[in-house]
Design a protein around this motif. Structure first.
Motif, PDB file in Angstrom:
ATOM      1  N   LYS A   3      -0.013 -11.248   1.354  1.00 11.16           N
ATOM      2  CA  LYS A   3      -0.152  -9.803   1.284  1.00 11.16           C
ATOM      3  C   LYS A   3       0.917  -9.236   0.354  1.00 11.16           C
ATOM      4  O   LYS A   3       1.964  -9.840   0.138  1.00 11.16           O
ATOM      5  CB  LYS A   3       0.022  -9.194   2.674  1.00 11.16           C
ATOM      6  CG  LYS A   3      -1.098  -9.510   3.620  1.00 11.16           C
ATOM      7  CD  LYS A   3      -0.854  -8.804   4.934  1.00 11.16           C
ATOM      8  CE  LYS A   3      -1.998  -9.055   5.895  1.00 11.16           C
ATOM      9  NZ  LYS A   3      -1.785  -8.347   7.164  1.00 11.16           N
ATOM     10  N   SER A   5       2.860  -6.752   0.845  1.00 16.23           N
ATOM     11  CA  SER A   5       4.117  -6.462   1.541  1.00 16.23           C
ATOM     12  C   SER A   5       4.976  -7.718   1.684  1.00 16.23           C
ATOM     13  O   SER A   5       6.204  -7.637   1.617  1.00 16.23           O
ATOM     14  CB  SER A   5       3.843  -5.856   2.910  1.00 16.23           C
ATOM     15  OG  SER A   5       3.159  -6.773   3.736  1.00 16.23           O
ATOM     16  N   GLU A 117       8.254  -0.822   2.143  1.00 16.43           N
ATOM     17  CA  GLU A 117       7.821   0.036   3.249  1.00 16.43           C
ATOM     18  C   GLU A 117       6.490   0.714   2.929  1.00 16.43           C
ATOM     19  O   GLU A 117       5.618   0.827   3.787  1.00 16.43           O
ATOM     20  CB  GLU A 117       8.896   1.081   3.561  1.00 16.43           C
ATOM     21  CG  GLU A 117      10.122   0.499   4.212  1.00 16.43           C
ATOM     22  CD  GLU A 117      11.261   1.497   4.364  1.00 16.43           C
ATOM     23  OE1 GLU A 117      11.093   2.679   3.973  1.00 16.43           O
ATOM     24  OE2 GLU A 117      12.314   1.092   4.863  1.00 16.43           O
ATOM     25  N   LEU A 120       3.740  -1.846   3.299  1.00 13.42           N
ATOM     26  CA  LEU A 120       3.455  -2.074   4.721  1.00 13.42           C
ATOM     27  C   LEU A 120       2.651  -0.924   5.316  1.00 13.42           C
ATOM     28  O   LEU A 120       1.686  -1.146   6.066  1.00 13.42           O
ATOM     29  CB  LEU A 120       4.757  -2.248   5.505  1.00 13.42           C
ATOM     30  CG  LEU A 120       5.388  -3.630   5.474  1.00 13.42           C
ATOM     31  CD1 LEU A 120       6.779  -3.581   6.093  1.00 13.42           C
ATOM     32  CD2 LEU A 120       4.523  -4.627   6.201  1.00 13.42           C
ATOM     33  N   THR A 121       3.016   0.284   4.989  1.00 15.85           N
ATOM     34  CA  THR A 121       2.302   1.461   5.493  1.00 15.85           C
ATOM     35  C   THR A 121       0.856   1.449   5.008  1.00 15.85           C
ATOM     36  O   THR A 121      -0.066   1.714   5.782  1.00 15.85           O
ATOM     37  CB  THR A 121       3.019   2.752   5.025  1.00 15.85           C
ATOM     38  OG1 THR A 121       4.362   2.721   5.495  1.00 15.85           O
ATOM     39  CG2 THR A 121       2.317   3.985   5.544  1.00 15.85           C
ATOM     40  N   GLU A 123      -0.895  -1.193   4.084  1.00 14.61           N
ATOM     41  CA  GLU A 123      -1.618  -2.288   4.743  1.00 14.61           C
ATOM     42  C   GLU A 123      -1.973  -1.929   6.181  1.00 14.61           C
ATOM     43  O   GLU A 123      -3.066  -2.256   6.660  1.00 14.61           O
ATOM     44  CB  GLU A 123      -0.790  -3.572   4.691  1.00 14.61           C
ATOM     45  CG  GLU A 123      -0.720  -4.172   3.312  1.00 14.61           C
ATOM     46  CD  GLU A 123       0.266  -5.310   3.203  1.00 14.61           C
ATOM     47  OE1 GLU A 123       0.870  -5.707   4.241  1.00 14.61           O
ATOM     48  OE2 GLU A 123       0.455  -5.817   2.081  1.00 14.61           O
ATOM     49  N   ARG A 124      -1.071  -1.263   6.869  1.00 11.62           N
ATOM     50  CA  ARG A 124      -1.378  -0.839   8.242  1.00 11.62           C
ATOM     51  C   ARG A 124      -2.529   0.170   8.253  1.00 11.62           C
ATOM     52  O   ARG A 124      -3.415   0.093   9.103  1.00 11.62           O
ATOM     53  CB  ARG A 124      -0.143  -0.219   8.894  1.00 11.62           C
ATOM     54  CG  ARG A 124       0.898  -1.219   9.290  1.00 11.62           C
ATOM     55  CD  ARG A 124       2.060  -0.551  10.026  1.00 11.62           C
ATOM     56  NE  ARG A 124       3.170  -1.456  10.112  1.00 11.62           N
ATOM     57  CZ  ARG A 124       4.391  -1.203   9.665  1.00 11.62           C
ATOM     58  NH1 ARG A 124       4.671  -0.025   9.123  1.00 11.62           N
ATOM     59  NH2 ARG A 124       5.355  -2.099   9.766  1.00 11.62           N
ATOM     60  N   ALA A 125      -2.500   1.102   7.324  1.00  7.66           N
ATOM     61  CA  ALA A 125      -3.571   2.097   7.246  1.00  7.66           C
ATOM     62  C   ALA A 125      -4.903   1.425   6.952  1.00  7.66           C
ATOM     63  O   ALA A 125      -5.932   1.773   7.561  1.00  7.66           O
ATOM     64  CB  ALA A 125      -3.249   3.133   6.174  1.00  7.66           C
ATOM     65  N   GLU A 126      -4.889   0.457   6.037  1.00  5.58           N
ATOM     66  CA  GLU A 126      -6.126  -0.267   5.725  1.00  5.58           C
ATOM     67  C   GLU A 126      -6.610  -1.063   6.923  1.00  5.58           C
ATOM     68  O   GLU A 126      -7.814  -1.123   7.191  1.00  5.58           O
ATOM     69  CB  GLU A 126      -5.904  -1.183   4.522  1.00  5.58           C
ATOM     70  CG  GLU A 126      -5.754  -0.443   3.212  1.00  5.58           C
ATOM     71  CD  GLU A 126      -5.338  -1.349   2.061  1.00  5.58           C
ATOM     72  OE1 GLU A 126      -5.181  -2.579   2.273  1.00  5.58           O
ATOM     73  OE2 GLU A 126      -5.165  -0.832   0.945  1.00  5.58           O
ATOM     74  N   ALA A 127      -5.691  -1.675   7.670  1.00  9.45           N
ATOM     75  CA  ALA A 127      -6.074  -2.451   8.859  1.00  9.45           C
ATOM     76  C   ALA A 127      -6.651  -1.519   9.927  1.00  9.45           C
ATOM     77  O   ALA A 127      -7.659  -1.860  10.573  1.00  9.45           O
ATOM     78  CB  ALA A 127      -4.868  -3.211   9.406  1.00  9.45           C
ATOM     79  N   GLU A 128      -6.048  -0.375  10.117  1.00 10.65           N
ATOM     80  CA  GLU A 128      -6.564   0.587  11.097  1.00 10.65           C
ATOM     81  C   GLU A 128      -7.938   1.095  10.679  1.00 10.65           C
ATOM     82  O   GLU A 128      -8.842   1.252  11.515  1.00 10.65           O
ATOM     83  CB  GLU A 128      -5.595   1.763  11.256  1.00 10.65           C
ATOM     84  CG  GLU A 128      -4.345   1.409  12.018  1.00 10.65           C
ATOM     85  CD  GLU A 128      -3.372   2.572  12.110  1.00 10.65           C
ATOM     86  OE1 GLU A 128      -3.786   3.737  11.902  1.00 10.65           O
ATOM     87  OE2 GLU A 128      -2.191   2.311  12.389  1.00 10.65           O
TER      88      GLU A 128
END
Length: 147
Positions: A3, A5, A117, A120-121, A123-128
């Motif tokens: 990834k 990140s 950061e 990571l943000t 990637e988290r948004a895409e995962a959600e």
């Protein structure tokens, strides 16, 4: 493939190592300048004390040879002081360069941290978003009444 990140975290780690090295360079350079100032102060104090002591002895009378030796000694101390001032000037210039390098490295390290950061943000948004999409798809599936 890793990834984004994770790749950025590796680059951030390298930037942190470089910053720690720059921190050490800065500390060493500052210590050299501080030590130089202390040494110069000691040399100047010694010269003053020696001259005062010699003047006190001179009031009682001093041989010409002794006076010439004392003058030669004072000249050596003064030469040492001049040389030490030149060294201090060089050390101060090096400190300025090291401080500039440190600021550059610090800025790079902060930028890498922010990019990591941000990745990571994202990637988290895409995962959600993907999870929400899957949940929406599951909720739209029609369940058969045979269950």
């Amino acid at each position: 493939m890793k990834k984004r990140s994770q790749r950025m975290a590796l680059l951030q780690d390298l930037a942190q190592r470089k910053k720690r090295q720059a921190d050490q360079f800065l500390a060493d350079s500052q210590a050299r300048v501080n030590q130089g100032e202390a040494t110069l102060l000691q040399l100047e104090q010694f010269l003053g004390e020696y001259q005062q002591q010699f003047q006190q002895q001179g009031q009682a009378g001093v041989a010409v040879g002794q006076m010439l030796m004392a003058r030669a000694f004072v000249e050596k101390i003064e030469a040492s002081i001049r040389q030490h001032r030149e060294t201090m000037k060089t050390n101060a210039e090096q400190l300025q360069q090291v401080e500039q390098y440190w600021r550059q490295v610090y800025g790079h390290q902060c930028a890498m941290k922010n990019l990591t950061e941000r990745a990571l943000t994202q990637e988290r948004a895409e995962a959600e978003k993907q999870l929400q999409k899957e949940l929406d798809e599951r909720s739209q599936r029609v369940r058969t009444p045979f269950i």
